[in-house]
Design a protein around this motif. Structure first.
Motif, short mmCIF file in Angstrom:
data_model
loop_
_atom_site.label_atom_id
_atom_site.label_comp_id
_atom_site.label_asym_id
_atom_site.label_seq_id
_atom_site.Cartn_x
_atom_site.Cartn_y
_atom_site.Cartn_z
N THR A 262 0.82 -1.22 0.00
CA THR A 262 0.00 0.00 0.00
C THR A 262 0.85 1.27 0.00
OG1 THR A 262 -0.14 0.01 2.41
CG2 THR A 262 -1.89 -1.16 1.20
N ARG A 263 2.16 1.13 -0.10
CA ARG A 263 3.12 2.23 -0.09
C ARG A 263 2.88 3.21 1.06
NH1 ARG A 263 7.62 4.04 -2.42
NH2 ARG A 263 7.89 6.26 -2.41
N GLU B 65 13.03 2.60 -2.39
CA GLU B 65 11.74 3.11 -2.88
C GLU B 65 11.43 4.50 -2.32
OE1 GLU B 65 9.56 1.79 -5.09
OE2 GLU B 65 11.11 0.29 -5.48
N ASP B 66 12.40 5.11 -1.63
CA ASP B 66 12.26 6.44 -1.06
C ASP B 66 11.20 6.51 0.04
OD1 ASP B 66 13.49 8.95 -1.06
OD2 ASP B 66 11.85 9.84 -2.21
N ILE B 67 11.02 5.41 0.77
CA ILE B 67 10.10 5.38 1.92
C ILE B 67 10.94 5.61 3.17
CG2 ILE B 67 8.48 3.99 3.26
CD1 ILE B 67 7.94 2.38 0.65
N PRO B 68 10.64 6.65 3.94
CA PRO B 68 11.41 6.92 5.16
C PRO B 68 11.27 5.79 6.18
CG PRO B 68 10.03 8.80 4.57
CD PRO B 68 9.61 7.66 3.70
N VAL B 69 12.36 5.54 6.91
CA VAL B 69 12.40 4.51 7.94
C VAL B 69 12.96 5.11 9.22
CG1 VAL B 69 13.37 2.27 8.62
CG2 VAL B 69 12.76 2.69 6.22
N ILE B 70 12.29 4.84 10.33
CA ILE B 70 12.79 5.18 11.66
C ILE B 70 12.91 3.87 12.43
CG2 ILE B 70 12.31 6.30 13.87
CD1 ILE B 70 10.83 8.48 12.38
N THR B 71 14.03 3.70 13.12
CA THR B 71 14.24 2.48 13.90
C THR B 71 14.96 2.80 15.21
OG1 THR B 71 15.01 0.18 13.77
CG2 THR B 71 16.46 1.87 12.83
N GLY B 72 14.98 1.83 16.08
CA GLY B 72 15.75 1.93 17.31
C GLY B 72 17.04 1.14 17.16
N VAL B 73 18.09 1.61 17.80
CA VAL B 73 19.38 0.93 17.78
C VAL B 73 19.93 0.96 19.20
CG1 VAL B 73 21.72 0.91 16.81
CG2 VAL B 73 19.80 1.70 15.40
N ASN B 74 20.49 -0.16 19.65
CA ASN B 74 21.15 -0.13 20.95
C ASN B 74 22.66 -0.03 20.76
OD1 ASN B 74 22.18 -2.75 20.52
ND2 ASN B 74 20.50 -3.71 21.60
N ALA B 75 23.38 0.23 21.83
CA ALA B 75 24.82 0.45 21.74
C ALA B 75 25.55 -0.77 21.19
CB ALA B 75 25.37 0.83 23.11
N LEU B 76 25.10 -1.96 21.54
CA LEU B 76 25.75 -3.18 21.09
C LEU B 76 25.69 -3.33 19.57
CD1 LEU B 76 27.10 -5.87 22.00
CD2 LEU B 76 24.80 -6.85 22.04
N ASN B 77 24.56 -2.96 18.96
CA ASN B 77 24.39 -3.13 17.52
C ASN B 77 24.66 -1.86 16.71
OD1 ASN B 77 23.56 -5.92 17.60
ND2 ASN B 77 21.78 -5.16 18.68
N HIS B 78 25.04 -0.79 17.39
CA HIS B 78 25.30 0.47 16.71
C HIS B 78 26.41 0.37 15.66
CE1 HIS B 78 26.60 4.77 16.36
NE2 HIS B 78 25.32 4.85 16.07
N PRO B 79 27.52 -0.31 15.93
CA PRO B 79 28.55 -0.43 14.89
C PRO B 79 28.01 -1.14 13.63
CG PRO B 79 29.50 -0.98 17.02
CD PRO B 79 28.00 -0.86 17.21
#
Length: 173
Positions: A94-95, A124-138
């Motif tokens: 549904t874009r 597809e130029d769809i914005p994405v917001i996510t969470g990241v923790n310190a362990l997976n930041h690199p």
């Protein structure tokens, strides 16, 4: 690149922030896809049950598995995570105006989970917001080539980024 992330130091704070932001966007009528997480504390345990809801109104899936009271290993149920990925992929037909994902975690850092879906959304130029923790930041920095925008862990910061990212006509007041 229309990729933003938040980091918090408090257990469960990122999940609450992204869940509230998703609800705000949906209440405004913005077409949102993705996944948000709810954690339920277990009395007497050092861990919690982890449930995710597929946005905007999809199923709730338990992504944690019970390994017993003494277990210290990863409790993520990888099969259920992959089911969640498939559920979110179906909603992209549904874009949506925005994709919110609870976490760029260990599976994504290793090349699995939502990693391909994030890449497809960005292509597809769809914005994405996510969470990241310190362990997976690199791993996240390597994935995003350092081009993602780190946002303050507030709804206002997420909203400001989204308004700046979307076309004025697409942003709902």
């Amino acid at each position: 690149m229309k990729l933003a992330y938040v980091m918090t130091g408090e257990r469960g704070a990122t999940d609450l922030l992204l869940s509230r932001f998703a609800r705000t966007c949906l209440d405004r009528g913005l077409p949102v896809a993705g996944l948000v997480q709810t954690n339920t504390e277990i009395e007497g345990a050092h861990h919690c049950d982890m449930d995710v809801q597929v946005l905007p109104d999809g199923p709730v899936l338990r992504i944690s598995q019970s390994l017993g009271t003494g277990a210290r290993g990863c409790r993520l149920d990888s099969a259920v995570l992959e089911t969640a990925v498939g559920e979110v992929e179906r909603t992209l037909a549904t874009r949506p105006a925005l994709v919110i994902l609870n976490k760029f975690g260990k599976r994504e850092a290793e090349g699995g989970g939502f990693r391909e879906l994030i890449g497809a959304c960005l292509a597809e130029d769809i914005p994405v917001i996510t969470g990241v923790n310190a362990l997976n930041h690199p791993g996240f920095e390597a994935f995003s080539a350092g081009l993602a925008t780190r946002l303050a862990a507030t709804e206002a910061a997420l909203d400001d980024w989204l308004r700046a990212t979307l076309d004025t006509a697409a942003c709902v007041a």
